[in-house]
Motif scaffolding. Structure first.
Motif, mmCIF file in Angstrom:
data_model
loop_
_atom_site.group_PDB
_atom_site.id
_atom_site.type_symbol
_atom_site.label_atom_id
_atom_site.label_comp_id
_atom_site.label_asym_id
_atom_site.label_seq_id
_atom_site.Cartn_x
_atom_site.Cartn_y
_atom_site.Cartn_z
ATOM 1 N N UNK A 150 0.720 -1.259 0.047
ATOM 2 C CA UNK A 150 -0.389 0.275 0.157
ATOM 3 C C UNK A 150 1.055 1.115 -0.449
ATOM 4 N N UNK A 151 0.500 2.292 -0.952
ATOM 5 C CA UNK A 151 1.750 3.556 -1.513
ATOM 6 C C UNK A 151 0.788 4.453 -0.488
ATOM 7 N N UNK A 152 1.610 5.518 -0.016
ATOM 8 C CA UNK A 152 1.043 6.448 0.199
ATOM 9 C C UNK A 152 0.371 5.889 1.791
ATOM 10 N N UNK A 201 3.683 -1.392 4.220
ATOM 11 C CA UNK A 201 3.564 0.334 4.176
ATOM 12 C C UNK A 201 4.536 0.970 3.616
ATOM 13 N N UNK A 202 3.828 1.336 2.402
ATOM 14 C CA UNK A 202 5.051 2.121 1.457
ATOM 15 C C UNK A 202 4.486 4.077 1.770
ATOM 16 N N UNK A 203 5.575 5.321 2.255
ATOM 17 C CA UNK A 203 5.572 6.407 2.502
ATOM 18 C C UNK A 203 6.853 6.422 2.363
ATOM 19 N N UNK A 204 7.281 8.058 1.788
ATOM 20 C CA UNK A 204 8.442 8.428 1.866
ATOM 21 C C UNK A 204 9.182 8.514 3.669
ATOM 22 N N UNK A 253 8.301 0.542 5.173
ATOM 23 C CA UNK A 253 9.181 0.343 3.720
ATOM 24 C C UNK A 253 9.180 2.075 3.203
ATOM 25 N N UNK A 254 10.228 2.606 4.400
ATOM 26 C CA UNK A 254 10.136 3.536 3.807
ATOM 27 C C UNK A 254 10.488 4.216 2.261
#
Length: 665
Positions: free
Chosen positions: A382-384, A406-409, A431-432
């Motif tokens: 899931x991005x953002x 979980x993906x985001x900056x 996962x930044x």
């Protein structure tokens, strides 16, 4: 004591034969040729073989002279090999002439030459009943060239390779012709889709229907034998003296109707069975009608699409049954009293079915096994995911038993989301990552696979929205580049990174969060909507190309959602919006049910209006464009003010908001 040289030891028959030979107390040494790239494979297999100290691998390749063996190895073998057993062959009815000739014909010629050079005691050629080609009638073990024709390159090259063995006079020979070889009758072990296994996906689909017997045309007879029987019989016939210059049929002594074979596996799968066959002229006519479809272009495409979906090669239609009946009287006579008996298919069909469903079903990754629902145990990127729709979706996926990746900056915010999930008893990993960084994305996917083994689904939720009219964007090309960078290129980059893994598993579902603005004309969103539209059409094309690989796509044309992304646009304080939780419900629908599209009635209506009356729709949208001005932040005059905590819109603007609920103006 007996010494062997074996080619094709890592194949299905080969590895079963090796167990028999190595377990034989009369065996002294077994050399096996192995290609450099298959050495690790041989080592893994040999761990389960008895008496491994009798095994000596030698690097070689049957497609090369002397099988690619070094001079030292050839010298070592000279005069010491009692039995050279040639199992290496290409069995693929879809393979072309070049591949079949290189392995089956050239490989056999090279093996014959080596057998003569090392003065092997006997050359044992494992051929196939395919040498009978289209011969109609009883094909005995003494028969060979009967003027038969060959429907595929495989049939032809097996005939020609056997002919090479028969025509040479340097080494005594024996020939063995197995029929269709299926898995081990005791364990189900099998390593490829072949023969009746092509029917298994269709049987699996039928298993979802009521178990009502049905009628089918007579499809003729086939002949299948389990690999353990073939290996045991082969070992017994290879080592027995006095059998040179003879041929042995390793077959079922009685022809097996194709539909009887189908029924055996259908019962194992709990699928409907064939109760009655339509034989005679009418039955043959039905089969001929199906075959005739290859001459009808439109029908052929539909037929082949269905066959591909079921994993059945079209060439199988012409090779499903045997016109020949294979006599095996001599073979059965030699095996009498050895305890090597052919088991009945009905007694081991369930074993083969269970092994196939667990190890060979190309679509086994699609099957759901978790008790908590369709997402239980699924790994979902899931991005953002640090806020808004992504965060809400992650919580719901975890609650359903899935494992959100979980993906985001921003790592700190991802940590907080993961903590919420863990506190609720779920699982998650963070996962930044900067999704605009190509190298970082690929490293992230590799890390996910290392840590979790597989990826089932992807939700492309991360995005950037820009609300600015084109007249205020003449010198802001970077707005379009930024929108494309995250909304299109980042999503495509991540899709391309996960597709190789998903196609290998024949399963994957990708959800793209698009916009209701793509369905209509959303003034001031030319950068945002264009980037979303690009992703929409990429996904449509990808869905077509990946159809046969089991990869599916859902596009969600999301209405206005109250997330941090729209917070700077103060005018939206006066708009009715969905909550992130409601939006996440739409994403969950996409993950669980995997439809092609999810949207709102408003979006569908606007899309229909534009398709039916594009000119009128443009005129109406232009009036809306005038009603809602650019914000001051976007460089406009901001005449329409929204005070803090107030929701003041003009009459026309209020009407449009109600009429186009959820639309981006």
């Amino acid at each position: 004591m007996t010494n062997y040289l074996v080619t094709g030891a890592t194949g299905l028959i080969g590895r079963h034969f090796m167990r028999e030979v190595l377990a034989d107390p009369e065996t002294e040494r077994v050399w096996v040729t192995v290609r450099p790239g298959s050495r690790d494979k041989l080592d893994r297999m040999a761990r389960d073989w008895p008496n491994r100290d009798k095994l000596t691998p030698v690097i070689g390749d049957v497609s090369e002279e002397r099988l690619g063996l070094s001079e030292d190895v050839v010298q070592q073998l000279r005069g010491r090999v009692d039995h050279l057993v040639h199992l290496a062959a290409l069995y693929d009815i879809e393979a072309d002439d070049e591949a079949n000739e290189r392995i089956n014909i050239a490989g056999t010629a090279n093996t014959i030459a080596l057998a003569a050079e090392i003065r092997a005691g006997c050359l044992h050629q494992v051929s196939s009943v395919a040498v009978a080609g289209d011969f109609a009638g009883t094909f005995t073990e003494d028969m060979f060239d009967q003027g038969q024709r060959f429907p595929t390159p495989y049939h032809r090259t097996k005939f020609e390779s056997e002919k090479l063995v028969r025509d040479q006079h340097d080494v005594p020979w024996r020939v063995y012709r197995p029929s269709i070889v299926v898995g081990n009758s005791r364990t189900g072990e099998m390593d490829k889709i072949d023969g009746p296994y092509y029917l298994f996906p269709a049987i699996q689909k039928l298993a979802t229907l009521p178990a009502v017997p049905f009628v089918a045309p007579d499809l003729g007879d086939t002949n299948i034998v389990p690999v353990d029987y073939v290996a045991q019989a082969l070992h017994e016939l290879v080592k027995r003296p006095g059998l040179d210059y003879r041929t042995f049929h390793l077959v079922n002594p009685e022809p097996q109707p194709v539909l009887a074979v189908f029924n055996a596996f259908a019962r194992a799968a709990g699928a409907p069975t064939v109760a009655t066959t339509i034989g005679g002229k009418f039955g043959r006519t039905l089969v001929d009608v199906v075959k005739f479809t290859e001459h009808l272009p439109g029908v052929t495409i539909a037929r082949d699409a269905l066959l591909e979906r079921l994993g059945i090669p079209a060439v199988l239609l012409d090779n499903m049954n045997f016109p020949s009946v294979f006599s095996s009287a001599a073979t059965r006579k030699e095996l009498a009293g050895t305890g090597i008996d052919l088991p009945r298919l009905e007694d081991y069909a369930a074993t083969l079915w269970a092994y196939w469903t667990e190890h060979l079903d190309p679509f086994r990754a699609r099957r759901h096994r978790g008790p908590r629902g369709k997402l239980d145990g699924r790994h979902v990127i899931i991005t953002g995911a640090s806020s808004g729709i992504g965060r809400a979706t992650a919580l719901k996926v975890a609650a359903a038993g899935g494992v959100p990746l979980l993906v985001a900056r921003r790592q700190a915010e991802l940590e907080q989301v993961r903590k919420e999930i863990l506190d609720a008893g779920g699982k998650a990993a963070i996962y930044p990552c900067d999704l605009t960084d190509h190298e970082a994305v690929h490293k992230m996917v590799e890390q996910m696979l290392d840590e979790h083994g597989h990826i089932d689904m992807l939700v492309n939720n991360a995005g950037r929205s820009i609300r600015r009219s084109i007249r205020l964007s003449y010198d802001r090309m970077h707005d379009y580049e930024r929108a494309m960078a995250i909304n299109y290129f980042a999503a495509v980059r991540l899709i391309l990174a996960v597709l190789p893994h998903m196609t290998q598993r024949k399963f994957g579902h990708i959800v793209n969060i698009s916009s209701i603005g793509v369905q209509g004309i959303a003034p001031r969103f030319s950068a945002y909507v264009a980037s979303k539209a690009a992703l929409d059409y990429f996904s449509k094309i990808a869905a077509v190309e990946m159809h046969g690989d089991g990869i599916t796509f859902t596009t969600i044309h999301m209405p206005l959602v109250r997330t941090p992304m729209i917070r700077p646009t103060k005018i939206y304080d006066a708009f009715p919006t969905k909550s992130p939780d409601e939006a996440a419900d739409m994403v969950m629908d996409a993950l669980i049910n995997r439809p092609k599209h999810i949207g709102t009635p408003t979006g569908q209506l606007i899309n229909a209006a534009y398709n039916v009356t594009p000119g009128l729709t443009d005129a109406v949208a232009y009036q809306a464009f005038r009603v809602f001005p650019d914000s001051a932040a976007a460089g406009g005059d901001g005449k329409l003010k929204i005070g803090k905590g107030e929701r003041h819109l003009g009459r026309a603007a209020s009407a449009l908001v109600r009429l186009t609920r959820g639309f981006h103006w």
